[in-house]
Design a protein around this motif. Structure first.
Motif, PDB file in Angstrom:
ATOM      1  N   PRO A 277      -9.376  -1.333  28.050  1.00 47.36           N
ATOM      2  CA  PRO A 277     -10.768  -0.910  28.234  1.00 47.36           C
ATOM      3  C   PRO A 277     -11.500  -1.835  29.215  1.00 47.36           C
ATOM      4  O   PRO A 277     -11.185  -3.022  29.300  1.00 47.36           O
ATOM      5  CB  PRO A 277     -11.360  -1.015  26.826  1.00 47.36           C
TER       6      PRO A 277
ATOM      7  N   ASN B 214     -14.906  -2.849  29.625  1.00 43.48           N
ATOM      8  CA  ASN B 214     -15.601  -3.971  28.978  1.00 43.48           C
ATOM      9  C   ASN B 214     -16.375  -3.542  27.753  1.00 43.48           C
ATOM     10  O   ASN B 214     -16.347  -2.376  27.372  1.00 43.48           O
ATOM     11  CB  ASN B 214     -16.459  -4.772  29.956  1.00 43.48           C
TER      12      ASN B 214
ATOM     13  N   VAL C  22     -17.303  -3.820  23.541  1.00 42.21           N
ATOM     14  CA  VAL C  22     -16.468  -3.833  22.351  1.00 42.21           C
ATOM     15  C   VAL C  22     -16.443  -2.438  21.754  1.00 42.21           C
ATOM     16  O   VAL C  22     -17.356  -1.635  21.976  1.00 42.21           O
ATOM     17  CB  VAL C  22     -16.983  -4.834  21.302  1.00 42.21           C
TER      18      VAL C  22
ATOM     19  N   TYR D  27      -9.924  -4.408  22.367  1.00 36.74           N
ATOM     20  CA  TYR D  27     -10.905  -4.832  23.365  1.00 36.74           C
ATOM     21  C   TYR D  27     -10.863  -6.344  23.609  1.00 36.74           C
ATOM     22  O   TYR D  27     -11.465  -6.836  24.527  1.00 36.74           O
ATOM     23  CB  TYR D  27     -12.315  -4.428  22.912  1.00 36.74           C
TER      24      TYR D  27
END
Lengths: 312, 301
Positions: free
Chosen positions: A164, A166, A168, A175
């Motif tokens: 991913p 950025n 969370v 992440y």
């Protein structure tokens, strides 16, 4: 032994007090009028004066200092200036899980990469593996972490979309893989160097030779003697790193957009949120001091030589 | 044969450090390369205007394409141009000046503080040592980066502040190492002899303790320059490093980060330069550690 623990505890408390004092001074260095910050820019002078009185900012420095220490001892970190009606404690409590998981994952990378590489290198010094591992360790030590983070982000998240980009999400650990790796690389490099040196020394020592001569299988020697000695010097570093990471890792958190303590601290500095600044700084240092203490105590259990020294 | 002779001689006589350094450099290609790179970097930093092909601050109109995107690496701009049309290579060369100056000055300052505090607390012991070492503990356990950010937020970013901040963060390591060395040095015969001859404590520390610490100071200063370059880059990345428009490597990375999806060279060029520089200082530190290691002197591994 117990005398040593009492003395060490007293030392720890002295350092905590020093850190609190430094945090108090820090709050005074930060410019701007806190009362004005709370009241808002359009408040009347009376309202500002009123709030100043409420916050106790019109009292003498010494009274404020004693008041500050008293509040901290009760575990009260105060109320945020910038975020209305939020206590500093609750904000830190909200950010802590992210930082904690990131910190533990970072330390795991350090151990999982650093220890095996160091041991294998030490078993075959000057081999091809050793040269590659030594050089990559130096490379890891010399790479600015934020640059590495950006490059990883560019290739693995932006170009290849493996990870991913950025922030969370769910599952959290997914992440945190890139951030924790970025965090751990420098330490892993350092660990592998330390472990390599330690193991090379251990392998040359008489008790290993004795173990070999009496026919102990090399796997058992590795497990029972070598790994134990190899871990000894890095216990300190693991403790220090964990303490340091738990205080919030500003740069990694800001590159990867993780809402941890580091980000909280950075934001509070840019908004001049004094209670939040002192709160985050204090929490970070207390983590550090406590981890230091734990490491010192742990040593007496791990290393009989240290125990002996401290008994006297 | 010749080398062997030199090694035996060197183990007998510390004056021949220079010849030992030379022979170890001849044997170790990596160490040789690192020393060459460090010297070259210093040379480039001093004579930056001679080396830079263009002006580092000038915004060249032909550095940007018609739609305003920076030109990539090519004949005209060897390492490309940045978002303002400035020459990346020239900025890197002038950046060496900033990064190295910050690194060297900060390390010198940190060494001065660290050696003073470490030597005094190690030599005197007692309550002086307790106080100084607790002070070191406090600074060590304080989140230095946050503290520095707050300080710079107050005083405003300037090169001087960056240097002070790095020195403030690094001296603690040196203080601890120096202290432990002084603890064992002060039990040695020559120190006891000096004391019984009636030399004063400052005299003993200056004439008999400090000279023995020089190898350690040199090694940790070399490593300190590497660390300082990294810290300066971190500060620049957070926007509180060396103020604009002066080019520093960290500032170039943090600026390049905004455009690097379309112009990756803006991130790669300063990053790689910095890695090479820091790597060279680290490797040179390693070499110096081996060189000064008296315990392995004359012993072939």
């Amino acid at each position: 032994m117990s005398r040593w623990i009492v003395r060490r505890t007293a030392q720890m408390l002295a350092v905590v007090w020093g850190v609190m004092t430094l945090a108090f001074i820090l709050a005074f260095i930060v410019p701007g009028d806190p009362a004005r910050m709370v009241a808002g820019t359009n408040a009347s002078p009376e309202a500002v004066a009123n709030i100043r009185h409420q916050l106790g900012l019109d009292q003498s420095l010494l009274t404020q200092y004693m008041h500050f220490l008293g509040r901290l001892l009760r575990g009260d970190l105060g109320v945020s200036f910038a975020l209305q009606n939020q206590t500093v404690g609750s904000e830190i409590w909200r950010a802590l899980p992210f930082t904690a998981i990131l910190a533990v994952a970072g330390v795991l990378w350090e151990i999982l990469l650093g220890v095996p590489f160091g041991i294998i290198s030490a078993y075959r010094p000057k081999s091809f593996f050793d040269r590659v591992s030594t050089f990559s360790a130096l490379f890891g030590l010399s790479t600015p972490p934020f640059w590495l983070g950006l490059i990883l982000l560019y290739f693995l998240a932006f170009k290849l979309s493996v990870f991913p980009l950025n922030g969370v999400g769910h599952p959290l650990i997914w992440y945190l893989i890139l951030p924790s790796f970025t965090l751990g690389v420098g330490g892993a490099a350092f660990y592998s160097r330390i472990v390599r040196t330690t193991v090379i020394n251990v392998l040359q020592s008489p008790f290993i030779e004795f173990a070999q001569l009496k026919g102990m299988p090399s796997g058992l020697i590795l497990r029972r003697h070598v790994i134990r000695h190899a871990l000894m010097p890095i216990v300190t570093m693991i403790g220090m790193d964990l303490g340091y990471f738990l205080g919030g890792v500003l740069i990694v958190e800001s590159i990867f957009g993780i809402p941890g303590i580091g980000q909280l601290a950075f934001r509070s500095i840019s908004t001049l949120d004094v209670p939040m600044i002192t709160g985050t700084v204090l929490v970070a240092s207390v983590f550090m001091v406590i981890m230091n203490f734990i490491v010192d105590v742990l040593y007496t259990f791990i290393d009989p030589r240290v125990r002996l020294q401290r008994n006297n | 044969m010749h080398d062997q002779f030199e090694e035996v001689e060197s183990s007998l006589d510390s004056v021949s450090l220079r010849s030992r350094a030379w022979s170890s450099l001849k044997a170790d290609k990596i160490a040789f390369a690192s020393v060459v790179i460090v010297l070259l970097l210093i040379f480039i930093a001093i004579f930056a205007p001679w080396f830079a092909p263009k002006k580092p601050l000038y915004q060249y109109p032909d550095g940007l394409s018609e739609i305003g995107a920076p030109q990539g690496p090519g004949k005209h701009f060897l390492l490309g141009a940045d978002q303002n049309g400035r020459d990346v290579l020239s900025r890197l060369i002038f950046g060496a000046r900033v990064s190295l100056t910050v690194g060297v000055v900060a390390t010198a300052l940190a060494s001065f503080i660290g050696v003073t505090i470490g030597a005094i607390s190690g030599y005197l012991g007692g309550w002086v040592e307790s106080i100084l070492m607790r002070l070191t503990d406090i600074v060590l356990s304080f989140p230095i980066l946050l503290f520095c950010i707050a300080l710079i937020a107050v005083t405003g970013p300037s090169t001087k502040n960056v240097v002070l901040v790095i020195a403030f963060a690094y001296w603690t390591y040196l203080a601890r190492i120096i202290r432990s060395q002084v603890l064992s040095l002060k039990e040695r015969e020559f120190v006891i002899a000096a004391r019984s001859l009636g030399l004063t404590t400052p005299q003993i520390i200056r004439r008999h303790i400090i000279p023995h610490l020089i190898p350690t100071i040199i090694v940790y200063s070399t490593l300190g320059v590497a660390t300082s370059i990294l810290i300066e880059a971190s500060l620049s990345f957070l926007g509180i490093g060396v103020p604009l428009p002066q080019p520093s490597w960290g500032e170039m990375i943090s600026e390049g980060q905004k455009y690097f999806q379309s112009a990756p060279w803006l991130l790669v060029a300063p990053g790689v330069t910095m890695i090479i520089a820091v790597l060279a200082f680290n490797l040179m530190g390693d070499w110096l550690t081996d060189l000064f290691d008296t315990s392995s002197m004359g012993v072939k591994r």
